[in-house]
Design a protein around this motif. Structure first.
Motif, PDB file in Angstrom:
ATOM      1  N   ARG A   1      62.432  55.313  69.157  1.00 45.66           N
ATOM      2  CA  ARG A   1      62.688  56.749  69.266  1.00 45.66           C
ATOM      3  C   ARG A   1      61.796  57.528  68.298  1.00 45.66           C
ATOM      4  N   LEU A   2      61.395  58.713  68.695  1.00 44.63           N
ATOM      5  CA  LEU A   2      60.545  59.597  67.905  1.00 44.63           C
ATOM      6  C   LEU A   2      59.198  58.945  67.610  1.00 44.63           C
ATOM      7  N   THR A   3      58.507  58.566  68.673  1.00 46.25           N
ATOM      8  CA  THR A   3      57.172  57.994  68.541  1.00 46.25           C
ATOM      9  C   THR A   3      56.091  59.015  68.894  1.00 46.25           C
ATOM     10  N   LEU A   4      56.225  59.686  70.024  1.00 44.09           N
ATOM     11  CA  LEU A   4      55.173  60.602  70.475  1.00 44.09           C
ATOM     12  C   LEU A   4      55.266  61.981  69.826  1.00 44.09           C
ATOM     13  N   GLN A   5      56.465  62.551  69.754  1.00 39.46           N
ATOM     14  CA  GLN A   5      56.593  63.925  69.276  1.00 39.46           C
ATOM     15  C   GLN A   5      56.065  64.104  67.857  1.00 39.46           C
TER      16      GLN A   5
END
Length: 480
Positions: free
Chosen positions: A362-366
């Motif tokens: 979770r929260l890799t691209l943003q």
């Protein structure tokens, strides 16, 4: 410290010395028996020889009496010389047990020789009366010599019978001694073999038992105690030290692992729950102006985007999500920034939909997109372009976040990739998660170091490329 090799050499030497002493004792005893037997037999031969030579001397004496000439006289003297030699041998051949008999026997031989000398002397003087009388005395003495020899032989035979009985007893004793030596040697060999093997096998069994305990995870067992002072004691002490060191190392690893887990858990919870006040202020300010200038639809859309972004950032950080969910969050982030900065910032999406099923932390691209905006575009007055591109080559899915912003130097790139120090400068507004944190979590997820590349040039922009293995989706969920 004694050695096993030294012990073996000592035991071997002890057995060799024991057998050598036994062999020498048997040889000396046998040699004494042989010498006794030889001396007794030689005395028999000597008595027989004296008897024979006394007969020869008497015969030569008679020849001289009957035929007196130089040749006969020479033969007489030769015979007498031989008898005297045998007499001398006789004096040194018998021990004190038969001293009187032998002394009388020697006197008898001397008398016989003397009578033959007188006989020959009177023959030379042609005194027939005297040489006849002395010849008769010589004959009588010769007969006595024969009888005395028989008596001495009889006495010797009596002694020999006792000697033979003693020899028989000694032979029987030798047989018993041989049997005793054989049995004793076997028992000693078995005893020393058992004792020596016990000194080796017992410590080895202790070490094997302790090693089995260690293999089963028991590192707190009783220390191996070895009583010997050879290499096995050194091995036992080394094993005890090794087991203690392993136990200490395992405890240190457990403590460090627990500490790391708690620190990471605190860090992730802290990152989960921190929302940058400046970001919220700007967003809320924008919402306020939008509510004033526009109708509720645009405001509602903006609020939905913010809610989606916040809900995603506050989700369970230990759970993986699909790449599709991450892309949707990026779309909402793009929408928020477009509302804030209008045409100053442009966003481009180039996404292969077939790649979006793979799971990522979770929260890799943003955070990557936010990093490109904050450190690449926000500082440029004229704004810029941020592009998200997702495509597949072979078994790798590539995620590229590019901007045409200020860029960075090689030192900064190396610092981000090597985790040389905390990524304080690269911390996002909305999530508090920086680029280094994303890269590290991907490395832990896929258990490999090569998960990201950074290409940048000052004044021209930056491209961050993630390399996600397709098989990564089969891994267990990332656990902090």
């Amino acid at each position: 410290m004694k050695t096993i090799r030294g012990k073996l050499l000592v035991y071997f030497l002890v057995f060799v010395v024991l057998f050598q002493v036994t062999s020498i004792s048997i040889f000396i005893s046998s040699n004494e028996l042989t010498k006794s037997y030889h001396d007794s037999f030689q005395r028999f031969l000597l008595l027989n020889s004296i008897s024979q030579k006394s007969e020869d001397l008497y015969s030569e004496t008679k020849i001289v009496v009957t035929e007196s000439n130089s040749d006969n006289e020479k033969d007489y003297f030769d015979a007498k010389q031989r008898l005297e030699s045998e007499k001398d041998r006789l004096e040194s051949s018998f021990d004190d047990a038969n001293k009187i008999e032998i002394k009388n026997y020697i006197n008898l031989i001397e008398t016989f020789i003397h009578e033959t000398e007188l006989t020959v002397g009177f023959v030379l003087r042609d005194d027939i009366e005297f040489y006849t009388a002395h010849l008769e005395e010589a004959r009588t003495a010769s007969d006595y010599i024969q009888e005395a020899a028989l008596e001495i032989i009889d006495v010797e035979l009596t002694d020999y019978q006792s000697f033979y009985q003693n020899l028989q007893e000694r032979n029987e004793n030798f047989l018993l001694f041989t049997v005793f030596l054989f049995v004793t040697t076997i028992l000693l060999a078995v005893f020393f073999a058992l004792w020596f093997s016990k000194g080796i096998t017992q410590p080895i069994n202790k070490l094997a038992h302790a090693a089995k305990e260690v293999s089963e995870g028991d590192l707190l067992g009783d220390p191996v105690e070895i009583q010997s002072n050879d290499e096995l004691k050194l091995l036992g002490n080394a094993f005890n030290d090794m087991r203690g060191d392993i136990h200490k190392l395992v405890e240190e690893i457990k403590d460090q692992s627990e500490l790391d887990r708690l620190l990471k858990e605190m860090e992730l919870k802290h990152l989960q729950n921190q929302i940058n006040p400046h970001f919220l202020f700007n967003t809320l300010n924008t919402l306020s102006k939008m509510a004033y200038l526009e109708d509720a639809k645009s405001t509602s859309r903006l609020i939905d985007s913010v809610a989606t972004l916040l809900r995603h950032s506050l989700g369970e950080i230990g759970k993986n999500v699909s790449l599709r969910d991450e892309v949707e969050v990026v779309r909402d982030y793009f929408h928020i920034q477009k509302v804030r900065f209008s045409e100053r910032v442009r966003f481009k999406l180039d996404i292969d939909e077939s790649c979006l099923a793979v799971e990522v932390p979770r929260l890799t691209l943003q955070p990557l997109v936010e990093n490109a905006f904050i450190h690449g575009i926000e500082e440029k007055e004229e704004g810029g372009v941020i592009q998200l591109k997702i495509y597949q080559t072979g078994e790798i899915i590539h995620v590229e976040v590019s901007d045409d912003g200020v860029g960075m130097d090689q030192e900064k790139i190396s610092q981000l990739l090597s985790q040389a120090k905390p990524d304080e400068e690269h911390v996002g507004h909305s999530t508090g998660i920086g680029l280094s944190n994303v890269i590290r979590r991907l490395q832990l997820q896929y258990q490999k170091e090569d998960v990201a590349d950074i290409e940048s040039e000052l004044g021209k922009g930056t491209t961050i490329r993630l390399k996600l293995p397709i098989q990564g989706e089969k891994h267990a969920n990332f656990n902090s």
